[in-house]
Design a protein around this motif. Structure first.
Motif, PDB file in Angstrom:
ATOM      1  N   PHE A   1      25.168  -6.940  -9.795  1.00 16.47           N
ATOM      2  CA  PHE A   1      24.164  -7.334  -8.813  1.00 16.47           C
ATOM      3  C   PHE A   1      23.924  -6.267  -7.753  1.00 16.47           C
ATOM      4  O   PHE A   1      22.779  -6.014  -7.367  1.00 16.47           O
ATOM      5  CB  PHE A   1      24.582  -8.654  -8.153  1.00 16.47           C
ATOM      6  CG  PHE A   1      23.528  -9.265  -7.293  1.00 16.47           C
ATOM      7  CD1 PHE A   1      22.341  -9.710  -7.844  1.00 16.47           C
ATOM      8  CD2 PHE A   1      23.716  -9.385  -5.938  1.00 16.47           C
ATOM      9  CE1 PHE A   1      21.358 -10.265  -7.059  1.00 16.47           C
ATOM     10  CE2 PHE A   1      22.733  -9.944  -5.128  1.00 16.47           C
ATOM     11  CZ  PHE A   1      21.548 -10.390  -5.705  1.00 16.47           C
ATOM     12  N   VAL A   2      24.970  -5.618  -7.284  1.00 17.14           N
ATOM     13  CA  VAL A   2      24.831  -4.616  -6.223  1.00 17.14           C
ATOM     14  C   VAL A   2      23.977  -3.426  -6.682  1.00 17.14           C
ATOM     15  O   VAL A   2      23.053  -3.028  -5.961  1.00 17.14           O
ATOM     16  CB  VAL A   2      26.214  -4.178  -5.698  1.00 17.14           C
ATOM     17  CG1 VAL A   2      26.091  -2.986  -4.772  1.00 17.14           C
ATOM     18  CG2 VAL A   2      26.908  -5.339  -5.001  1.00 17.14           C
ATOM     19  N   PRO A   3      24.209  -2.838  -7.840  1.00 19.64           N
ATOM     20  CA  PRO A   3      23.322  -1.737  -8.264  1.00 19.64           C
ATOM     21  C   PRO A   3      21.864  -2.190  -8.427  1.00 19.64           C
ATOM     22  O   PRO A   3      20.936  -1.450  -8.101  1.00 19.64           O
ATOM     23  CB  PRO A   3      23.897  -1.298  -9.609  1.00 19.64           C
ATOM     24  CG  PRO A   3      25.315  -1.731  -9.570  1.00 19.64           C
ATOM     25  CD  PRO A   3      25.336  -2.997  -8.761  1.00 19.64           C
ATOM     26  N   PHE A   4      21.662  -3.411  -8.865  1.00 21.27           N
ATOM     27  CA  PHE A   4      20.311  -3.954  -8.993  1.00 21.27           C
ATOM     28  C   PHE A   4      19.640  -4.060  -7.627  1.00 21.27           C
ATOM     29  O   PHE A   4      18.483  -3.673  -7.447  1.00 21.27           O
ATOM     30  CB  PHE A   4      20.365  -5.330  -9.676  1.00 21.27           C
ATOM     31  CG  PHE A   4      19.040  -6.016  -9.753  1.00 21.27           C
ATOM     32  CD1 PHE A   4      18.073  -5.568 -10.633  1.00 21.27           C
ATOM     33  CD2 PHE A   4      18.762  -7.103  -8.952  1.00 21.27           C
ATOM     34  CE1 PHE A   4      16.840  -6.192 -10.709  1.00 21.27           C
ATOM     35  CE2 PHE A   4      17.544  -7.738  -9.007  1.00 21.27           C
ATOM     36  CZ  PHE A   4      16.572  -7.279  -9.892  1.00 21.27           C
ATOM     37  N   LEU A   5      20.382  -4.552  -6.632  1.00 16.39           N
ATOM     38  CA  LEU A   5      19.850  -4.647  -5.275  1.00 16.39           C
ATOM     39  C   LEU A   5      19.506  -3.266  -4.720  1.00 16.39           C
ATOM     40  O   LEU A   5      18.489  -3.106  -4.038  1.00 16.39           O
ATOM     41  CB  LEU A   5      20.862  -5.324  -4.349  1.00 16.39           C
ATOM     42  CG  LEU A   5      20.808  -6.835  -4.255  1.00 16.39           C
ATOM     43  CD1 LEU A   5      21.904  -7.345  -3.333  1.00 16.39           C
ATOM     44  CD2 LEU A   5      19.469  -7.308  -3.769  1.00 16.39           C
ATOM     45  N   MET A   6      20.346  -2.298  -4.985  1.00 17.44           N
ATOM     46  CA  MET A   6      20.110  -0.947  -4.484  1.00 17.44           C
ATOM     47  C   MET A   6      18.825  -0.359  -5.082  1.00 17.44           C
ATOM     48  O   MET A   6      18.061   0.301  -4.388  1.00 17.44           O
ATOM     49  CB  MET A   6      21.304  -0.036  -4.782  1.00 17.44           C
ATOM     50  CG  MET A   6      22.565  -0.404  -4.005  1.00 17.44           C
ATOM     51  SD  MET A   6      22.307  -0.351  -2.224  1.00 17.44           S
ATOM     52  CE  MET A   6      22.147   1.390  -1.993  1.00 17.44           C
ATOM     53  N   ARG A   7      18.575  -0.621  -6.368  1.00 18.34           N
ATOM     54  CA  ARG A   7      17.347  -0.123  -6.992  1.00 18.34           C
ATOM     55  C   ARG A   7      16.123  -0.778  -6.368  1.00 18.34           C
ATOM     56  O   ARG A   7      15.120  -0.114  -6.099  1.00 18.34           O
ATOM     57  CB  ARG A   7      17.375  -0.375  -8.499  1.00 18.34           C
ATOM     58  CG  ARG A   7      18.085   0.740  -9.243  1.00 18.34           C
ATOM     59  CD  ARG A   7      17.968   0.566 -10.723  1.00 18.34           C
ATOM     60  NE  ARG A   7      19.236  -0.058 -11.123  1.00 18.34           N
ATOM     61  CZ  ARG A   7      19.366  -1.025 -12.012  1.00 18.34           C
ATOM     62  NH1 ARG A   7      18.326  -1.498 -12.625  1.00 18.34           N
ATOM     63  NH2 ARG A   7      20.542  -1.527 -12.286  1.00 18.34           N
ATOM     64  N   ILE A   8      16.189  -2.078  -6.110  1.00 14.26           N
ATOM     65  CA  ILE A   8      15.073  -2.793  -5.496  1.00 14.26           C
ATOM     66  C   ILE A   8      14.846  -2.304  -4.072  1.00 14.26           C
ATOM     67  O   ILE A   8      13.709  -2.126  -3.643  1.00 14.26           O
ATOM     68  CB  ILE A   8      15.324  -4.317  -5.519  1.00 14.26           C
ATOM     69  CG1 ILE A   8      15.200  -4.835  -6.938  1.00 14.26           C
ATOM     70  CG2 ILE A   8      14.347  -5.041  -4.616  1.00 14.26           C
ATOM     71  CD1 ILE A   8      15.487  -6.306  -7.079  1.00 14.26           C
TER      72      ILE A   8
ATOM     73  N   PRO B   1       9.401   2.214   1.108  1.00 14.00           N
ATOM     74  CA  PRO B   1       8.163   2.755   1.704  1.00 14.00           C
ATOM     75  C   PRO B   1       7.279   1.686   2.348  1.00 14.00           C
ATOM     76  O   PRO B   1       6.421   2.007   3.161  1.00 14.00           O
ATOM     77  CB  PRO B   1       7.448   3.404   0.516  1.00 14.00           C
ATOM     78  CG  PRO B   1       8.525   3.727  -0.450  1.00 14.00           C
ATOM     79  CD  PRO B   1       9.528   2.612  -0.300  1.00 14.00           C
ATOM     80  N   LEU B   2       7.467   0.426   2.023  1.00 17.36           N
ATOM     81  CA  LEU B   2       6.679  -0.658   2.616  1.00 17.36           C
ATOM     82  C   LEU B   2       7.226  -1.120   3.957  1.00 17.36           C
ATOM     83  O   LEU B   2       6.593  -1.914   4.648  1.00 17.36           O
ATOM     84  CB  LEU B   2       6.627  -1.853   1.659  1.00 17.36           C
ATOM     85  CG  LEU B   2       5.984  -1.589   0.302  1.00 17.36           C
ATOM     86  CD1 LEU B   2       6.111  -2.819  -0.582  1.00 17.36           C
ATOM     87  CD2 LEU B   2       4.534  -1.188   0.463  1.00 17.36           C
TER      88      LEU B   2
END
Length: 86
Positions: free
Chosen positions: A9-16, A22-23
């Motif tokens: 889950f943590v690597p997935f969150l980091m990618r998101i 930028p937003l």
């Protein structure tokens, strides 16, 4: 079980996080505009302007101008000094 969830889950969150980074200036501007509009409706300030820009990754520049009447400025300063005194 919990370790397995954290490991995936943590690597997935980091990618998101990096995709939406930028937003962030738009979200910050939106949030500040909303709060300042509330202050204007409550007559705490006369007018405002907010500009938010992205300087670099996770670095932002926020320009905020507030227009106050002398009475609004005096009341704001009194509130600030009361907080400092505590």
């Amino acid at each position: 079980m919990e370790t397995w969830i954290d490991e995936r889950f943590v690597p997935f969150l980091m990618r998101i996080l990096f995709v939406f980074e930028p937003l962030t200036p738009r979200f910050v501007s939106f949030s500040l505009e909303r709060r300042l509009r509330e202050w204007k409706d409550n007559r705490l300030i006369d007018d405002y302007s907010v500009k938010t820009g992205r300087i670099g990754k996770f670095h932002y520049k926020i320009d905020m101008d507030l227009v106050l009447t002398p009475e609004q400025a005096r009341n704001s300063m009194i509130k600030i000094f009361k907080r400092i005194r505590r």
